[in-house]
Design an enzyme around this catalytic site. Structure first.
Site, PDB file in Angstrom:
ATOM      1  N   GLY A   1       7.272  -5.954   6.651  1.00 43.99           N
ATOM      2  CA  GLY A   1       6.628  -6.967   6.100  1.00 43.99           C
ATOM      3  C   GLY A   1       5.767  -7.104   4.974  1.00 43.99           C
ATOM      4  N   GLY A   2       6.177  -6.151   4.199  1.00 42.75           N
ATOM      5  CA  GLY A   2       5.524  -7.266   2.115  1.00 42.75           C
ATOM      6  C   GLY A   2       4.587  -6.280   1.986  1.00 42.75           C
ATOM      7  N   MET A   3       4.289  -5.078   2.427  1.00 42.81           N
ATOM      8  CA  MET A   3       3.085  -4.153   2.486  1.00 42.81           C
ATOM      9  C   MET A   3       3.005  -2.695   2.046  1.00 42.81           C
ATOM     10  SD  MET A   3      -0.229  -6.190   4.745  1.00 42.81           S
ATOM     11  CE  MET A   3      -0.743  -4.755   3.502  1.00 42.81           C
ATOM     12  N   GLY A   4       4.204  -2.345   1.950  1.00 43.68           N
ATOM     13  CA  GLY A   4       4.498  -0.746   2.164  1.00 43.68           C
ATOM     14  C   GLY A   4       4.606   0.449   2.794  1.00 43.68           C
ATOM     15  N   GLY A   5       4.323  -0.271   4.375  1.00 44.58           N
ATOM     16  CA  GLY A   5       4.067   0.456   4.909  1.00 44.58           C
ATOM     17  C   GLY A   5       4.880   2.029   5.060  1.00 44.58           C
TER      18      GLY A   5
ATOM     19  N   ALA B   1       4.345   4.170   2.485  1.00 45.18           N
ATOM     20  CA  ALA B   1       2.639   4.298   2.538  1.00 45.18           C
ATOM     21  C   ALA B   1       2.855   5.850   3.870  1.00 45.18           C
ATOM     22  CB  ALA B   1       1.533   3.916   3.554  1.00 45.18           C
TER      23      ALA B   1
ATOM     24  N   PRO C   1       2.134  -4.049   8.748  1.00 49.31           N
ATOM     25  CA  PRO C   1       3.234  -4.500   9.358  1.00 49.31           C
ATOM     26  C   PRO C   1       4.461  -4.045   9.033  1.00 49.31           C
ATOM     27  CG  PRO C   1       2.017  -6.134   8.232  1.00 49.31           C
ATOM     28  CD  PRO C   1       1.236  -4.052   8.307  1.00 49.31           C
TER      29      PRO C   1
ATOM     30  N   ASP D   1       8.097   1.760  -4.334  1.00 50.96           N
ATOM     31  CA  ASP D   1       6.530   2.077  -3.472  1.00 50.96           C
ATOM     32  C   ASP D   1       5.870   3.014  -3.070  1.00 50.96           C
ATOM     33  OD1 ASP D   1       6.791  -0.553  -4.141  1.00 50.96           O
ATOM     34  OD2 ASP D   1       6.805  -1.619  -1.794  1.00 50.96           O
TER      35      ASP D   1
ATOM     36  N   LYS E   1      -0.331  -1.906   0.914  1.00 52.94           N
ATOM     37  CA  LYS E   1      -0.436  -2.741  -0.872  1.00 52.94           C
ATOM     38  C   LYS E   1      -0.773  -4.744  -0.304  1.00 52.94           C
ATOM     39  CE  LYS E   1       3.983  -3.759  -0.975  1.00 52.94           C
ATOM     40  NZ  LYS E   1       4.748  -4.763  -1.840  1.00 52.94           N
TER      41      LYS E   1
END
Length: 312
Positions: free
Chosen positions: A106-110, A113, A103, A145, A17
């Protein structure tokens, strides 16, 4: 969504995200902050394969270095599987194989997910037939998240980001993501935000307790106009993250010098998300950043949340 009996392997996928808007409220007595954020799920995915097992384990592969990831019970995917087992009374385990492309730190919610895809995969593998609403409730116990990774699309998050309401987003937005070779601790960035606010208390407005998403953000998403959205991108965590990792400021400058409509730190960083006008602009920016030795990938949004993949 569910299958009635156990299979030999189940494959599920969930997206990373971008926070196109993130307003952080003042520090509360419990040490947390109220948030108001606009999430967009993008086409950078985590893939989870779930195999029958007597206990719980996880292993990783994929396009990024996973050598530092924990594989014990503190891993969020393992926590998700165990939470579902407790909820349903399932007495077996699962072997999770996760291909990571989002990442790490990385601030993308890996990690979120991973957890969302794990819930879906384990439910199908075990034949536990839990409703979507119940899976979302479990997701909310795992992290702010995780429910959005399960839901996908575009949504407004309030509370700690886990109270979701879908937001209308017309068309497709094109992003170029500059991936860092290091991570940033989310709690560390929030702590730096509090210090930043203390340092600049005379110069900035005090944070409110319960923030809200700017109406202009919602209008831009509804219009499907990247230029409009570019003018409204905002992230309260960007300044503290740049204080912790000053080199990211140059990455932001380089992206905007090479055709991005705007750049923003995704979540707590250090991934920098550049919004561009269209597919051609995305390719041109990716090539330009790559020539500057910045690892850049293209993505689009919004995309679906966690779903089962039926491998051929």
């Amino acid at each position: 969504m569910m299958i009635p009996e156990a299979s030999t392997v189940v494959h599920a996928r969930a997206p990373g995200k971008i926070n196109v808007f993130l307003k952080v409220g003042s520090l509360q007595d419990d040490g947390y902050h109220e948030l108001a954020t606009a999430f967009q799920a993008v086409s950078l995915y985590e893939d989870v394969w779930a195999y029958p097992a007597d206990d719980f384990s996880v292993e990783f592969s994929g396009s990024i270095d996973t050598s530092d990831l924990v594989t014990d019970g503190s891993n969020l995917a393992i926590k998700a599987a165990r939470a579902l087992a407790r909820k349903t009374g399932f007495r077996g385990g699962v072997r999770l194989v996760i291909s990571k492309n989002v990442p790490i730190a990385g601030g993308m919610g890996g990690g979120s997910a991973d957890a969302a895809a794990t819930l879906l995969a384990c439910d199908a593998l075990w034949g536990t037939a839990v409703s979507k609403e119940e899976l979302l409730a479990i997701a909310a116990t795992l992290g702010a998240d995780v429910p959005f990774a399960f839901m996908g699309g575009t949504a407004i998050g309030t509370g700690r980001g886990d109270q979701l309401s879908p937001a209308l987003a017309k068309g497709q937005f094109h992003w170029v993501l500059a991936l860092a070779d290091f991570g940033l601790s989310t709690p560390g960035v929030y702590a730096e935000l509090d210090r930043h606010r203390d340092r600049h208390a005379q110069d900035i407005f005090p944070a409110i307790m319960q923030p809200s998403v700017d109406a202009h953000v919602l209008q831009a998403l509804r219009a499907g106009e990247p230029a409009m959205l570019a003018e409204t991108l905002s992230n309260d965590l960007q300044a503290p993250a740049l204080h912790l990792a000053p080199g990211l400021a140059r990455v932001l400058e380089l992206g905007e010098e090479n055709g991005a409509l705007a750049g923003i730190l995704s979540g707590s960083g250090p991934t920098v998300a550049f919004l561009v006008a269209d597919t051609d602009s995305a390719l041109e920016l990716q090539v330009a950043l790559s020539a500057l030795r910045i690892h850049a990938v293209r993505a689009t949004g919004p995309v679906h949340g966690a779903r089962l993949i039926h491998d051929a």
